[in-house]
Design an enzyme around this catalytic site. Sequence first.
Site, PDB file in Angstrom:
ATOM      1  N   LYS A   1     -60.300 -73.943 -43.694  1.00 17.08           N
ATOM      2  CA  LYS A   1     -59.592 -73.015 -44.720  1.00 17.08           C
ATOM      3  C   LYS A   1     -58.756 -73.703 -45.792  1.00 17.08           C
ATOM      4  CE  LYS A   1     -55.343 -70.019 -44.500  1.00 17.08           C
ATOM      5  NZ  LYS A   1     -54.522 -71.164 -44.872  1.00 17.08           N
ATOM      6  N   ASN A   2     -57.824 -74.766 -45.021  1.00 16.29           N
ATOM      7  CA  ASN A   2     -56.963 -75.430 -46.100  1.00 16.29           C
ATOM      8  C   ASN A   2     -57.727 -76.635 -46.646  1.00 16.29           C
ATOM      9  OD1 ASN A   2     -55.068 -73.971 -45.197  1.00 16.29           O
ATOM     10  ND2 ASN A   2     -54.025 -75.416 -43.758  1.00 16.29           N
TER      11      ASN A   2
ATOM     12  N   ARG B   1     -50.799 -68.131 -50.194  1.00 13.20           N
ATOM     13  CA  ARG B   1     -49.961 -69.464 -50.691  1.00 13.20           C
ATOM     14  C   ARG B   1     -50.850 -70.121 -51.722  1.00 13.20           C
ATOM     15  NH1 ARG B   1     -45.149 -71.096 -51.152  1.00 13.20           N
ATOM     16  NH2 ARG B   1     -45.093 -73.309 -51.139  1.00 13.20           N
TER      17      ARG B   1
ATOM     18  N   CYS C   1     -48.527 -66.544 -45.378  1.00  7.62           N
ATOM     19  CA  CYS C   1     -47.644 -66.074 -44.223  1.00  7.62           C
ATOM     20  C   CYS C   1     -46.373 -66.316 -44.350  1.00  7.62           C
ATOM     21  CB  CYS C   1     -48.220 -66.956 -43.067  1.00  7.62           C
ATOM     22  SG  CYS C   1     -49.788 -66.319 -42.495  1.00  7.62           S
TER      23      CYS C   1
ATOM     24  N   ARG D   1     -40.546 -71.093 -48.074  1.00  6.37           N
ATOM     25  CA  ARG D   1     -41.829 -71.594 -48.943  1.00  6.37           C
ATOM     26  C   ARG D   1     -41.350 -71.596 -50.394  1.00  6.37           C
ATOM     27  NH1 ARG D   1     -47.435 -69.949 -45.980  1.00  6.37           N
ATOM     28  NH2 ARG D   1     -47.851 -72.096 -46.333  1.00  6.37           N
ATOM     29  N   PRO D   2     -40.713 -72.463 -50.928  1.00  4.37           N
ATOM     30  CA  PRO D   2     -40.638 -72.421 -52.411  1.00  4.37           C
ATOM     31  C   PRO D   2     -41.561 -73.327 -52.848  1.00  4.37           C
ATOM     32  CG  PRO D   2     -38.924 -73.917 -51.294  1.00  4.37           C
ATOM     33  CD  PRO D   2     -39.705 -73.415 -49.943  1.00  4.37           C
ATOM     34  N   ILE D   3     -41.444 -73.324 -54.356  1.00  5.20           N
ATOM     35  CA  ILE D   3     -42.413 -74.084 -54.801  1.00  5.20           C
ATOM     36  C   ILE D   3     -41.909 -75.112 -55.892  1.00  5.20           C
ATOM     37  CG2 ILE D   3     -44.764 -72.535 -54.637  1.00  5.20           C
ATOM     38  CD1 ILE D   3     -44.150 -71.546 -57.645  1.00  5.20           C
ATOM     39  N   ASP D   4     -40.633 -75.574 -55.660  1.00  7.44           N
ATOM     40  CA  ASP D   4     -39.792 -76.327 -56.604  1.00  7.44           C
ATOM     41  C   ASP D   4     -40.554 -77.776 -56.798  1.00  7.44           C
ATOM     42  OD1 ASP D   4     -39.034 -76.511 -53.832  1.00  7.44           O
ATOM     43  OD2 ASP D   4     -37.557 -77.775 -54.434  1.00  7.44           O
ATOM     44  N   LEU D   5     -41.094 -78.255 -55.755  1.00  9.72           N
ATOM     45  CA  LEU D   5     -41.562 -79.495 -55.743  1.00  9.72           C
ATOM     46  C   LEU D   5     -42.983 -79.401 -56.764  1.00  9.72           C
ATOM     47  CD1 LEU D   5     -41.176 -80.710 -52.057  1.00  9.72           C
ATOM     48  CD2 LEU D   5     -39.718 -81.379 -53.923  1.00  9.72           C
TER      49      LEU D   5
ATOM     50  N   ASP E   1     -49.125 -76.066 -37.915  1.00  5.33           N
ATOM     51  CA  ASP E   1     -50.200 -74.784 -37.820  1.00  5.33           C
ATOM     52  C   ASP E   1     -50.589 -74.575 -36.368  1.00  5.33           C
ATOM     53  OD1 ASP E   1     -49.816 -73.933 -40.416  1.00  5.33           O
ATOM     54  OD2 ASP E   1     -51.775 -75.197 -40.870  1.00  5.33           O
TER      55      ASP E   1
ATOM     56  N   ILE F   1     -41.173 -78.249 -39.871  1.00 11.40           N
ATOM     57  CA  ILE F   1     -41.665 -78.044 -41.247  1.00 11.40           C
ATOM     58  C   ILE F   1     -41.440 -76.456 -41.844  1.00 11.40           C
ATOM     59  CG2 ILE F   1     -43.819 -77.866 -42.502  1.00 11.40           C
ATOM     60  CD1 ILE F   1     -43.357 -80.723 -41.244  1.00 11.40           C
TER      61      ILE F   1
ATOM     62  N   ARG G   1     -57.787 -63.968 -41.955  1.00 12.13           N
ATOM     63  CA  ARG G   1     -57.267 -64.944 -43.226  1.00 12.13           C
ATOM     64  C   ARG G   1     -57.844 -66.365 -43.008  1.00 12.13           C
ATOM     65  NH1 ARG G   1     -51.557 -65.453 -44.894  1.00 12.13           N
ATOM     66  NH2 ARG G   1     -52.753 -67.015 -46.168  1.00 12.13           N
TER      67      ARG G   1
HETATM   68  C1  UD1 Z   1     -49.929 -76.302 -46.112  1.00 13.20           C
HETATM   69  C2  UD1 Z   1     -50.979 -75.526 -45.323  1.00 13.20           C
HETATM   70  C3  UD1 Z   1     -50.172 -74.723 -44.139  1.00 13.20           C
HETATM   71  C4  UD1 Z   1     -49.451 -75.904 -43.237  1.00 13.20           C
HETATM   72  C5  UD1 Z   1     -48.590 -76.860 -44.280  1.00 13.20           C
HETATM   73  C6  UD1 Z   1     -47.983 -78.096 -43.369  1.00 13.20           C
HETATM   74  C7  UD1 Z   1     -52.669 -74.568 -46.931  1.00 13.20           C
HETATM   75  C8  UD1 Z   1     -52.963 -73.536 -47.648  1.00 13.20           C
HETATM   76  N1  UD1 Z   1     -51.415 -74.433 -46.263  1.00 13.20           N
HETATM   77  O1  UD1 Z   1     -48.773 -75.428 -46.569  1.00 13.20           O
HETATM   78  O2  UD1 Z   1     -51.231 -74.167 -43.158  1.00 13.20           O
HETATM   79  O3  UD1 Z   1     -48.651 -75.330 -42.195  1.00 13.20           O
HETATM   80  O4  UD1 Z   1     -49.287 -77.332 -45.383  1.00 13.20           O
HETATM   81  O5  UD1 Z   1     -49.090 -78.802 -43.082  1.00 13.20           O
HETATM   82  O6  UD1 Z   1     -53.128 -75.903 -47.042  1.00 13.20           O
HETATM   83  N2  UD1 Z   1     -41.882 -76.953 -49.542  1.00 13.20           N
HETATM   84  C9  UD1 Z   1     -40.427 -77.027 -50.556  1.00 13.20           C
HETATM   85  N3  UD1 Z   1     -40.708 -77.031 -51.755  1.00 13.20           N
HETATM   86  C10 UD1 Z   1     -41.927 -76.958 -52.180  1.00 13.20           C
HETATM   87  C11 UD1 Z   1     -43.177 -77.022 -51.184  1.00 13.20           C
HETATM   88  C12 UD1 Z   1     -42.832 -77.129 -49.951  1.00 13.20           C
HETATM   89  O7  UD1 Z   1     -39.398 -77.218 -49.952  1.00 13.20           O
HETATM   90  O8  UD1 Z   1     -42.079 -76.964 -53.530  1.00 13.20           O
HETATM   91  C13 UD1 Z   1     -41.120 -77.178 -48.191  1.00 13.20           C
HETATM   92  C14 UD1 Z   1     -41.786 -75.825 -47.425  1.00 13.20           C
HETATM   93  O9  UD1 Z   1     -40.962 -74.840 -47.444  1.00 13.20           O
HETATM   94  C15 UD1 Z   1     -42.070 -76.237 -46.224  1.00 13.20           C
HETATM   95  C16 UD1 Z   1     -42.381 -77.739 -46.166  1.00 13.20           C
HETATM   96  O10 UD1 Z   1     -41.979 -78.394 -47.513  1.00 13.20           O
HETATM   97  O11 UD1 Z   1     -40.790 -76.149 -45.432  1.00 13.20           O
HETATM   98  C17 UD1 Z   1     -43.845 -78.144 -45.894  1.00 13.20           C
HETATM   99  O12 UD1 Z   1     -44.673 -77.284 -46.986  1.00 13.20           O
HETATM  100  P1  UD1 Z   1     -46.081 -77.686 -47.572  1.00 13.20           P
HETATM  101  O13 UD1 Z   1     -46.472 -79.095 -47.099  1.00 13.20           O
HETATM  102  O14 UD1 Z   1     -45.916 -77.662 -49.126  1.00 13.20           O
HETATM  103  O15 UD1 Z   1     -47.008 -76.539 -46.892  1.00 13.20           O
HETATM  104  P2  UD1 Z   1     -47.911 -75.593 -47.874  1.00 13.20           P
HETATM  105  O16 UD1 Z   1     -48.794 -76.577 -48.870  1.00 13.20           O
HETATM  106  O17 UD1 Z   1     -47.525 -74.295 -48.205  1.00 13.20           O
END
Ligand code: UD1
Length: 415
Positions: free
Chosen positions: A24-25, A94, A118, A123-127, A307, A329, A399
């Site tokens: 999936k990922n 996501r 989930c 799970r912010p998207i600031d980065l 995961d 995480i 999913r």
């Molecule tokens: C992806 C995977 C998910 C996996 C995760 C960590 C997909 C679709 N999902 O999720 O299954 O559990 O990697 O291996 O591939 N964060 C921020 N700001 C951001 C982005 C992330 O603070 O802009 C934080 C998140 O809240 C979290 C951490 O960084 O605490 C890791 O998130 P991230 O590595 O981005 O995971 P996803 O890409 O959402």
Amino acid sequence: MDGNELYINGPQRMHGELLIQGSKNAALPILAAAVLGTGIFILHHCPRISDVEHMLEMLEDAGCRVKWEGHMLIVDTRYLDNYQVNGNGAGKMRSTVTLLGSILGRMHRVAIPYPGGCTIGKRPIDLHLKGLEQLGAVFEHQEHALVGSAQRLHGAEVYLDFPSVGATENILLASVLADGMTTIHGAAMEPEIVELASFLRKMGAKVRGDGTPVILIEGVKTLHAAEYIIPSDRIVAGTYLFGAMMTKGEARLLHVPMAHLGNIPKLLQQMGALVETEEDCIYVNMKRQCSSLPYVVTAPFPGFPTDLQSALVAALSTASGMSFIEEKIFEARFQIVPELQKMGASIASEESFALIDGNARLRGARVEAKELRGGAALIMAALAAEGETCIYGMEYVRRGYEDINGDLKKLGIVI
Ligand code: UD1
């Protein structure tokens, strides 16, 4: 009983052989990447899961044509003409967010619904946004949509404060067609990043350093269609490996990219299993109760994957002593704990820690899958539990698991 409930009578012993479904990922960002090239893409071993269907709805919304032939997916991106994507499932997952980088790359404008997924933490998207802004994008937060534009995307030195998988993917996607060089410092090193970069290279992109913390991208003018084999899903494989562990069973999993499993085979050995690995196959045989593990912490790859944390917690709740798990995480990733407690597990959890007292005799109960990976872990626990377990909320599990009933049947389980 409805399709969103699963009934399992335990205890049952896992035994059998299974070809593992596509990841999936890996599939989701690769589908987002297809938007960057013009032509007909062919993806083999693509998982037929609801998250992929949702992504395809969004691609169709953007003007792509898609067609399944078994597990081969054909995506025609030649007529893509809409930068505003919606689709019924868009806000549910996501990975909608990875379309930010790719649609911006192709059309210089994008509008997507806010990403769902989930409920395992904030799970912010600031980065993601900060990185894309450094490449020249500007974002506007509207009530129901995140809207972005970039007159011109240009290379940049991007420093990630945390090796976010999604942010690394997004920046990579936006930079392959940008003018000049981009360097992502502090990039995620997950196997899915390497798969995405390999796919982009097949499309004609110039990417180096994927799989390390520094990824270098030299922008090119155009990208073309490509054919690719989606790797098997390391998390699905891991789920069944822990299932075999807790049912004192044996399983041979085929078509598993061993490098993607990181230290998991070693951890299974520490827990007392016989483990044999070949290039793309893993055999695990557990003859006794699992040994406990003093301390396991989830971490970015190659650390223990978040995961699989729920599946590990489930397995350790039947182990021979005390185990301690730290989740680093996602902050809400212990939602399985109250459900396992209903099944008789002895677990104390607070914030990001869980102390698991093994030796529990799990018994059947009515439990809720509250998110994808936790749901799958409850199914593994149900195999080991005495009596009937009903798992409801199975839509979460679908999913990411294409046919968990069918997989379990191949692994000798009666459902
Ligand atoms: C992806 C995977 C998910 C996996 C995760 C960590 C997909 C679709 N999902 O999720 O299954 O559990 O990697 O291996 O591939 N964060 C921020 N700001 C951001 C982005 C992330 O603070 O802009 C934080 C998140 O809240 C979290 C951490 O960084 O605490 C890791 O998130 P991230 O590595 O981005 O995971 P996803 O890409 O959402």
